[in-house]
Design a protein around this motif. Structure first.
Motif, short mmCIF file in Angstrom:
data_model
loop_
_atom_site.label_atom_id
_atom_site.label_comp_id
_atom_site.label_asym_id
_atom_site.label_seq_id
_atom_site.Cartn_x
_atom_site.Cartn_y
_atom_site.Cartn_z
N ARG A 48 0.85 -1.21 0.00
CA ARG A 48 0.00 0.00 0.00
C ARG A 48 0.87 1.24 0.00
N TRP A 49 0.42 2.27 -0.68
CA TRP A 49 1.16 3.54 -0.72
C TRP A 49 0.45 4.62 0.07
N HIS A 50 -0.66 4.27 0.73
CA HIS A 50 -1.35 5.29 1.53
C HIS A 50 -2.00 4.66 2.75
N SER A 51 -2.12 5.42 3.80
CA SER A 51 -2.75 4.95 5.01
C SER A 51 -3.37 6.17 5.71
N ARG A 52 -4.69 6.14 5.88
CA ARG A 52 -5.43 7.25 6.48
C ARG A 52 -5.06 8.58 5.84
N ARG A 53 -4.36 9.47 6.52
CA ARG A 53 -4.10 10.81 5.95
C ARG A 53 -2.65 10.93 5.46
N VAL A 54 -2.07 9.83 5.05
CA VAL A 54 -0.67 9.84 4.60
C VAL A 54 -0.57 9.11 3.26
N VAL A 55 0.22 9.67 2.34
CA VAL A 55 0.43 9.00 1.05
C VAL A 55 1.90 9.13 0.66
N LEU A 56 2.42 8.11 -0.02
CA LEU A 56 3.83 8.11 -0.42
C LEU A 56 3.95 8.41 -1.91
N VAL A 57 5.00 9.13 -2.31
CA VAL A 57 5.31 9.28 -3.73
C VAL A 57 6.80 9.02 -3.97
N GLY A 58 7.16 8.79 -5.22
CA GLY A 58 8.56 8.61 -5.61
C GLY A 58 9.15 7.34 -5.00
N ASP A 59 10.47 7.40 -4.74
CA ASP A 59 11.16 6.21 -4.24
C ASP A 59 10.56 5.69 -2.93
N ALA A 60 10.01 6.56 -2.11
CA ALA A 60 9.41 6.11 -0.85
C ALA A 60 8.32 5.09 -1.11
N ALA A 61 7.55 5.28 -2.17
CA ALA A 61 6.46 4.36 -2.50
C ALA A 61 6.97 3.17 -3.30
N HIS A 62 7.91 3.42 -4.24
CA HIS A 62 8.14 2.38 -5.25
C HIS A 62 9.53 2.46 -5.87
N CYS A 63 10.58 2.66 -5.07
CA CYS A 63 11.93 2.76 -5.66
C CYS A 63 12.13 1.62 -6.68
N ILE A 64 12.61 2.00 -7.87
CA ILE A 64 12.79 1.01 -8.94
C ILE A 64 14.26 0.55 -8.98
N ASP A 65 15.12 1.32 -8.37
CA ASP A 65 16.59 1.17 -8.29
C ASP A 65 17.23 2.20 -9.22
N PRO A 66 18.26 2.90 -8.71
CA PRO A 66 18.89 3.94 -9.54
C PRO A 66 19.38 3.42 -10.89
#
Ligand SMILES: Cc1cc2nc3c(=O)[nH]c(=O)nc-3n(C[C@H](O)[C@H](O)[C@H](O)COP(=O)(O)OP(=O)(O)OC[C@H]3O[C@@H](n4cnc5c(N)ncnc54)[C@H](O)[C@@H]3O)c2cc1C
Length: 408
Positions: A292-310
């Protein structure tokens, strides 16, 4: 039945009073002033949110290693009005030579791609976006308290503040993700590959600008910097059963790979073999595969949600695409955060899961040691390509014209 003018006036006044008050602008905290965080905050601010960015680093980064900008990342940067920065700090269309065990297998131009120094690019972007969004460096998020009416953020300096929601854009080892979406299970997917990053003087001395090398159990990307006579050599090594390693273990392997891969790389070999420890960086292959990338009033974007690897060259693409989709979905249902975050996750994940499979498959193939390894790499790759679908960035990144098209 007739109504007196006074009664009609009273009824109108009552109707006016019972209308909800014009809603105050929602307060948003964006944690992380990397590419994903600063661009998302900018799009939210342009969409009417009262956004603030914080970053734990004392100042915007400078220098650093190479980052690749692909056509989607460049298209979104153009729409955000920061194309001038991307063009100034990067070089276009590298001609890449693909070699295995010393012999060239192919040469191709990466048309539409640009190479930049990650720190310089991120620093300039965050400075530009900070002109529109209040940004505070040297402020670290350490705690999150979910509340009935919003969310409270706690900072390392002892202060705290309340927001309508928080966007966690704090990278691979996200504090926001750990505090709100992980219990005991790590969401970081590894595959035993270790990467050594070294900047060496000079550029390739042949017709190609860049090279991709593969050998037995290891592979390397050799990409020049546009701003000075320097080249990044990043070598991925399959370490097998070994878990402890440092740069000194990897440097001889990387130097030997380059020495056997062509005379145009020969001048890099000594610099790579003898680079002082402070000029090297060792990372593990790592992808964030969070359920999951979100929980209640919080959402993740970018590497925090889905790092693909540099090494994928898709970090900027993923962060900018996800941020633009999140901003669009929030505009569609500004009062229904959960549904907006869910739609954002569903749309962005189509790109991310394909990109993660392809990257892991390529990395495993490039560093394979035998048939079993190779088959595994091929199957990861096939699954990724099978799932790959075009996920386009929204056409309007911060217009308010899509509220009417809200999906229920
Ligand atoms: C130092 C660094 C160097 C990198 N070098 C490369 C590279 O050479 N090549 C490449 O392809 N990719 C590199 N990356 C990754 C690349 O930047 C990302 O894949 C891509 O740009 C998407 O970035 P992002 O904004 O999601 O996260 P990031 O770029 O990782 O940014 C996250 C930001 O969050 C901040 N942060 C973290 N924790 C907190 C906290 N608790 N409170 C407040 N702020 C916090 C960090 O200081 C950082 O600025 C690097 C990332 C970092 C952080």
């Amino acid at each position: 039945m007739t109504t007196s003018p006074a009664a009609a006036q009273n009824a109108r006044a009552l109707k006016r009073a019972s209308r909800p008050l014009a809603r105050a602008r929602q307060r948003v905290l964006v944690v992380g002033a990397g590419i994903a965080g600063s661009a998302t905050a900018f799009m939210l601010a342009r969409s009417g949110y009262d956004a603030t960015i914080i970053d734990a680093a004392q100042a915007p980064y400078e220098g650093g290693y190479q980052i690749l900008l692909d056509p989607t990342a460049l298209e979104i940067m153009e729409q955000l009005g920061v194309q001038d920065i991307a063009l100034e700090l990067s070089a276009p269309d590298p001609l890449v030579s693909l070699r295995r065990n010393g012999s060239e297998k192919a040469e191709f131009e990466m048309t539409g791609y640009r190479m930049a120094r990650r720190g310089d690019l991120v620093g300039r972007l965050s400075t530009r976006f900070a002109e529109s969004v209040p940004t505070e460096f040297g402020k670290e998020l350490v705690g999150i308290e979910q509340r009935l009416d919003g969310v409270r953020a706690h900072f390392a300096n002892g202060s705290s503040d309340d927001y309508d929601f928080i966007v966690g854009a704090d990278g691979l080892n996200s504090t926001v993700r750990r505090l709100t979406m992980e219990s005991t299970r790590s969401t970081i997917h590894t595959n035993g590959r270790i990467c050594l990053w070294v900047n060496v003087p000079g550029h390739l001395e042949g017709p190609s600008d860049a090279a991709v090398l593969t050998g037995n159990r290891l592979g390397a990307l050799v990409f020049p910097y546009p701003d000075k006579d320097e080249t990044l050599v990043v070598t991925a090594v399959q370490m097998g059963a070994r878990h402890r390693f440092d740069a000194a273990d990897l440097q001889p392997l990387a130097a030997d790979l380059l020495a056997g891969s062509g005379s145009d790389l020969a001048h890099f070999v000594d610099a790579l073999r003898h680079a002082p420890r402070e000029q090297t960086r060792v990372t593990s292959f790592a992808q964030v595969r969070a359920p999951r990338w979100h929980s209640r009033r919080v959402v993740l974007v970018g590497d925090a949600a889905h790092c693909i690897d540099p090494l994928s060259g898709l970090g900027a693409h993923g962060g900018l695409l996800g941020g633009s989709i999140l901003a669009q979905e929030l505009r569609r249902t500004p009062q229904d955060f959960d549904r907006a975050a869910e739609r954002y996750q569903r749309r962005t994940r189509r790109f991310v899961s394909a990109a993660q499979r392809v990257t892991a498959g390529l990395m495993e193939l490039a560093t394979a040691k035998g048939v079993g390894d190779r088959l595994h790499g091929v199957s990861e790759l096939a699954q990724g390509i099978g799932r790959a679908r075009q996920v386009r960035a929204p056409r309007a990144l911060y217009a308010r014209d899509d509220a009417a098209r809200t999906r229920r």
